[in-house]
Design a protein around this motif. Structure first.
Motif, PDB file in Angstrom:
ATOM      1  N   PRO A   1      -0.775   9.793   4.187  1.00 22.21           N
ATOM      2  CA  PRO A   1      -0.539   8.445   4.714  1.00 22.21           C
ATOM      3  C   PRO A   1      -0.364   7.479   3.549  1.00 22.21           C
ATOM      4  CG  PRO A   1      -2.834   9.072   4.995  1.00 22.21           C
ATOM      5  CD  PRO A   1      -2.109  10.292   4.531  1.00 22.21           C
ATOM      6  N   PRO A   2       0.302   6.350   3.779  1.00 22.13           N
ATOM      7  CA  PRO A   2       0.651   5.457   2.661  1.00 22.13           C
ATOM      8  C   PRO A   2      -0.507   4.631   2.105  1.00 22.13           C
ATOM      9  CG  PRO A   2       1.504   4.588   4.723  1.00 22.13           C
ATOM     10  CD  PRO A   2       0.928   5.923   5.040  1.00 22.13           C
ATOM     11  N   HIS A   3      -1.715   4.838   2.581  1.00 22.54           N
ATOM     12  CA  HIS A   3      -2.863   4.091   2.066  1.00 22.54           C
ATOM     13  C   HIS A   3      -3.099   4.427   0.593  1.00 22.54           C
ATOM     14  CE1 HIS A   3      -3.279   4.484   6.387  1.00 22.54           C
ATOM     15  NE2 HIS A   3      -4.164   3.510   6.410  1.00 22.54           N
ATOM     16  N   ARG A   4      -3.350   3.435  -0.214  1.00 18.98           N
ATOM     17  CA  ARG A   4      -3.620   3.660  -1.634  1.00 18.98           C
ATOM     18  C   ARG A   4      -5.112   3.622  -1.952  1.00 18.98           C
ATOM     19  NH1 ARG A   4       1.140   3.301  -4.613  1.00 18.98           N
ATOM     20  NH2 ARG A   4       2.886   2.400  -3.480  1.00 18.98           N
TER      21      ARG A   4
ATOM     22  N   VAL B   1      -2.483  -3.789   3.387  1.00 13.35           N
ATOM     23  CA  VAL B   1      -1.051  -4.077   3.236  1.00 13.35           C
ATOM     24  C   VAL B   1      -0.549  -3.325   2.012  1.00 13.35           C
ATOM     25  CG1 VAL B   1       0.701  -5.842   2.880  1.00 13.35           C
ATOM     26  CG2 VAL B   1      -1.295  -6.341   4.309  1.00 13.35           C
ATOM     27  N   GLU B   2       0.479  -2.537   2.208  1.00 12.26           N
ATOM     28  CA  GLU B   2       1.076  -1.784   1.104  1.00 12.26           C
ATOM     29  C   GLU B   2       2.555  -2.172   0.970  1.00 12.26           C
ATOM     30  OE1 GLU B   2      -0.588  -0.156  -0.910  1.00 12.26           O
ATOM     31  OE2 GLU B   2      -2.432   0.411   0.130  1.00 12.26           O
TER      32      GLU B   2
ATOM     33  N   ILE C   1       1.899  -2.786   7.214  1.00 14.25           N
ATOM     34  CA  ILE C   1       0.504  -3.097   7.552  1.00 14.25           C
ATOM     35  C   ILE C   1      -0.117  -1.835   8.138  1.00 14.25           C
ATOM     36  CG2 ILE C   1      -1.033  -4.558   8.899  1.00 14.25           C
ATOM     37  CD1 ILE C   1       1.199  -6.651   8.942  1.00 14.25           C
ATOM     38  N   LEU C   2      -1.254  -1.436   7.592  1.00 17.03           N
ATOM     39  CA  LEU C   2      -1.889  -0.180   7.969  1.00 17.03           C
ATOM     40  C   LEU C   2      -3.278  -0.410   8.552  1.00 17.03           C
ATOM     41  CD1 LEU C   2      -1.138   1.601   4.586  1.00 17.03           C
ATOM     42  CD2 LEU C   2       0.195   1.881   6.674  1.00 17.03           C
TER      43      LEU C   2
END
Length: 387
Positions: free
Chosen positions: A326-329, A340-341, A357-358
């Motif tokens: 998933p795009p979460h850092r 927010v990425e 927005i995740l």
């Protein structure tokens, strides 16, 4: 296999153990990531205060002895009760919990060897950079206690088939919390999957027909080629379970955005209870933080929030089928609800910048717990009404 643990926590029929009063209490163990200074008493068992075992500094293990139910007839499999209990505790507290698949530990006193055996399975970093908050206020412990009592009562009140499904969902959430530190992608996948377990039972496959379907059906009657295409179309349509759409509908029915406001800030439990007013600035909304109401208005209502929850399911599917993270850092978000990425894509020599927005892990864990519990309560209530 976790499924073999499920009937040990709640058998379909509890057989009275004659002379149980004269049987010595059996003890099992679960491993927590916080200190428990009081006994948590339930109808058939107890969780005793934790014993802290100091490992190589700054690591410790918090061992919670469990007084097992007297109706447990199979001593050599009694550890399966502790594994099931660990899943429930993790689900309710949204914290990692571990229990050993080792029947030899049942009934053993906490001597040096037993403590050493248990400790190596769940070391908790208690000091230094990245350390874990293991000292919780009495308020938090009481909240966990109430949540556990309510959840366990609900599990015993539910029809047995529902109980089994609930336990499977809780186990996935449990594994998510246990794996978050080592593998965020896997944990995110497991958390979304825990909701899906109940979604498939709680929602029906929508019957959606294409506007031109009747016309295609008429054409198929006179054209063999179109008839074959139409048959293939109907087959594909019937195989589409619309799980992503049903996932979103389940969340918004059983844990709508108005409930999300009850989610605490991730730093809340770290505030000193005796002087909390002076530290509230830590948990107040920051200037760049997004709350659910910031994404709602009279025109779009919950549309953006639905899209965010739908994306969570999409990221879960991409991990399942492609191994994509998933795009979460940041696994440990400092925001209360969303992260927010910013993404950059190259298209024909040009760069496109976008913002996504995740739903963060804490929000998903909150939604998983509350939606599953809300659904279970509704089913138990309807069963009582029938009676």
């Amino acid at each position: 296999m976790f499924e073999e643990c499920i009937p040990f926590f709640r058998p379909e029929r509890i057989e009275e153990n004659e002379g149980a009063e004269n049987i010595n209490e059996l003890r099992g163990y679960i491993l927590l990531d916080f200190e428990l200074e009081q006994t948590l008493e339930f109808k058939d068992f107890k969780i005793l205060p934790t014993i802290r075992a100091n490992l190589s500094p700054p690591y410790s293990t918090f061992i919670a002895p469990v007084i097992l139910p007297r109706w447990l007839n199979e001593r050599h499999n009694a550890h399966l009760f502790c594994i099931a209990l660990g899943a429930i505790v993790s689900f309710v507290t949204s914290r990692p919990v571990k229990s050993l698949r080792d029947g030899y530990l049942i009934g053993r006193e906490l001597d040096e060897h037993t403590i050493q055996t248990l400790s190596i399975h769940f070391p908790v970093l208690t000091a230094g950079p990245g350390s874990h908050n293991y000292r919780l206020s009495k308020e938090y412990i009481e909240r966990y206690y109430k949540g556990l009592k309510d959840t366990i009562e609900l599990l015993y009140a539910a029809p047995y088939t529902l109980y089994v499904r609930l336990m499977k969902a809780m186990r996935l959430a449990h594994l998510a919390h246990n794996n978050k530190r080592e593998d965020f992608s896997l944990a995110y996948y497991l958390l979304v999957s825990s909701i899906e377990v109940i979604t498939q039972k709680a929602t029906k496959v929508p019957k959606i027909k294409h506007d031109l379907e009747n016309q295609w059906e008429q054409m198929a009657k006179s054209d063999e080629t179109i008839s074959e295409l139409f048959a293939e179309y109907k087959k594909l349509r019937s195989n589409d379970k619309k799980l992503r759409e049903r996932f979103v509908e389940f969340v918004f029915e059983y844990c709508p955005p108005k409930e999300w406001e009850k989610l605490e800030h991730p730093q809340e439990s770290s505030l000193p209870s005796e002087d909390r007013e002076n530290w509230e600035w830590i948990t107040k909304k920051s200037w760049d933080e997004i709350y659910p109401e910031d994404l709602q208005n009279e025109d779009s209502k919950d549309e953006l929030l639905r899209e965010i929850i739908s994306d969570s399911y999409k990221y879960r599917s991409k991990f399942t089928h492609e191994g994509s993270a998933p795009p979460h850092r940041q696994p440990n978000s400092y925001n209360r609800f969303f992260d927010v990425e910013h993404q950059t894509k190259e298209m024909n020599g040009k760069y496109e910048f976008s913002q996504i927005i995740l739903a963060n892990f804490s929000l998903l864990a909150f939604i998983a717990k509350n939606s599953i519990i809300a659904y279970a309560k509704s089913k138990v209530s309807s069963e009582k009404t029938k009676e």
